[in-house]
Enzyme design. Structure first.
Site, PDB file in Angstrom:
ATOM      1  N   PHE A 181       1.841   5.188  -1.292  1.00 10.79           N
ATOM      2  CA  PHE A 181       3.035   6.239  -1.943  1.00 10.79           C
ATOM      3  C   PHE A 181       3.292   7.601  -2.254  1.00 10.79           C
ATOM      4  O   PHE A 181       2.362   7.467  -2.262  1.00 10.79           O
ATOM      5  CB  PHE A 181       4.090   5.974  -3.132  1.00 10.79           C
ATOM      6  CG  PHE A 181       4.808   5.858  -4.644  1.00 10.79           C
ATOM      7  CD1 PHE A 181       5.900   5.109  -4.775  1.00 10.79           C
ATOM      8  CD2 PHE A 181       5.314   6.883  -4.347  1.00 10.79           C
ATOM      9  CE1 PHE A 181       6.531   5.348  -5.882  1.00 10.79           C
ATOM     10  CE2 PHE A 181       6.045   7.819  -5.819  1.00 10.79           C
ATOM     11  CZ  PHE A 181       7.048   7.143  -5.957  1.00 10.79           C
TER      12      PHE A 181
ATOM     13  N   GLU B 271      -4.538   8.432  -8.695  1.00 14.44           N
ATOM     14  CA  GLU B 271      -4.051   7.422 -10.327  1.00 14.44           C
ATOM     15  C   GLU B 271      -3.842   8.227 -11.893  1.00 14.44           C
ATOM     16  O   GLU B 271      -3.928   7.075 -12.594  1.00 14.44           O
ATOM     17  CB  GLU B 271      -3.504   6.338  -9.929  1.00 14.44           C
ATOM     18  CG  GLU B 271      -3.608   5.299  -8.659  1.00 14.44           C
ATOM     19  CD  GLU B 271      -3.066   4.147  -8.748  1.00 14.44           C
ATOM     20  OE1 GLU B 271      -2.060   3.849  -9.996  1.00 14.44           O
ATOM     21  OE2 GLU B 271      -3.122   3.541  -7.726  1.00 14.44           O
TER      22      GLU B 271
END
Length: 388
Positions: A129, A372
């Site tokens: 991603f 993240e």
């Protein structure tokens, strides 16, 4: 999954069986090759193939997508067991599922799901991603990569960095966030677009020389006039940023599970070493200072586990879980880092040797407080959810 499991400490049989099977795999397959792959900075294709055969990449997906029909908590349990032994292996699975396949599952068309998910959920292919950029990390709204429509195709230009699973021999695609226009008021319209590996103009740059996670695949990416069909838009146009935030909320629970595994792995190695290491005629485990230090490590791992169990329970019950996920990520990542430091100290000089798992945990764990969503981002989210 019921929240009562948090109170009783008892998991249903199918979860317990999963934990046992993954723990056995981690011990018999991952552990023997982890140090070699780590030292050589090589991607563990044989380990990934084994995880695929076990169905780990398909754990949270329904069977009609090629998955195992499980849930996100099952994925978290698997990540915890893998991370006890090797964080690089665990992050390969975590990113392959939560950042690779999950966006396609959550937001893809039926055609996109049928094309990509069977291979991704089987672990025969993995995906990345592409969100982070040189000037857009925590401030993802500063995205500079652009995509414009031309003759029924998206033309993408820009760069991404720190993208996991983006350059392996089995990488099938990368989902890219890009500015596709402007909203009323001049704000950027950000969308997500699927870019298959090997598309002309899509370049996977040389792998990073990282402090840790050495056998995890991580690259910068460049896009120079990359053309993909208009149908490669993932989800609604202009919803790319919002959709990615949903993916991040879920992923924080998975990262918390991984961090919990790392924290527990440090405990387990320290208990083993303290029992075996003899100084002044007795095991160092007999020293109260060592025993208390390990007790604090165990308390951190236990707290981290309770936090991610709670967040997962809220998520699977359909209740708001953003704050719980941020708390879990914060608590677990700090537990991993603190336990890695203490475990290295307990091991003394051996803890500084890469042959020992605690040395790898010491190098690996810092990124858990960054990737993240940094620690500061988690604190910001928790404060907002608390009404501040």
């Amino acid at each position: 999954m019921s929240e009562t499991y948090l109170c009783t400490g008892q998991l249903p049989d199918h979860y317990q069986q999963l934990v046992k099977s993954v723990a056995d795999f981690a011990t018999s397959v991952v552990a023997p090759v982890a140090a070699k792959h780590y030292a050589e900075h090589t991607f563990p294709y044989e380990v990934v193939a084994g995880m695929g055969q076990m169905g780990l990449f398909g754990l949270p997906f329904p069977e009609d997508c090629g998955g195992m029909g499980g849930d996100y908590f099952a994925l978290c349990l698997a990540l915890e067991e893998l991370a006890k032994v090797d964080q690089s292996t665990a992050i390969t699975l975590e990113a392959g599922v939560s950042l690779g396949a999950m966006p396609v599952f959550r937001f893809g068309t039926e055609e996109q799901k049928q094309r990509w998910l069977p291979e991704l959920t089987a672990g025969r292919a993995i995906a990345g991603f592409g969100l982070t950029e040189p000037g857009a990390g925590s401030d993802a709204g500063a995205t500079a990569t652009t995509a414009r429509l031309d003759g029924g195709e998206w033309v993408i230009d820009g760069a991404k960095q720190f993208i996991t699973n983006s350059g392996t021999d089995i990488t099938s695609l990368v989902t890219v966030t890009a500015v596709t226009g402007k909203r009323d008021g001049g704000r950027k319209e950000i969308s997500t677009i699927l870019v298959p590996a090997g598309t002309p103009g899509f370049t996977v740059e040389s792998a990073y020389d990282k402090v840790g996670w050495n056998s995890s695949d991580t690259h910068p990416l460049t896009f120079d006039g990359v053309r993909v069909p208009e149908a490669n838009l993932l989800g609604e146009r202009g919803r790319g940023y919002a959709n990615f935030l949903r993916i991040l909320d879920e992923g924080r629970i998975a990262i918390a599970a991984l961090a919990t595994g790392a924290a527990q792995g440090c405990v387990d190695e320290s208990v083993k070493y303290a029992r075996e290491r003899v100084t002044f005629g007795r095991p160092i485990a007999d020293n109260q200072a060592i025993a208390f230090q390990i007790a604090r490590m165990e308390a951190r791992a236990h707290t981290a586990r309770a936090a991610y169990y709670d967040a997962a329970a809220l998520m699977l019950s359909g209740k708001p879980f953003k704050k719980a996920a941020a708390i879990a990520k914060l608590v677990a990542s700090e537990a991993a880092m603190d336990n890695a430091r203490d475990a290295t100290q307990i091991h003394g000089g051996y803890g500084f040797m890469n042959d020992y798992p605690v040395a790898r945990h010491y190098r690996d764990s810092k990124i858990l407080e960054i990737g993240e969503g940094t620690t500061q981002v988690q604190l910001m989210l928790i404060a907002r959810e608390a009404g501040l």
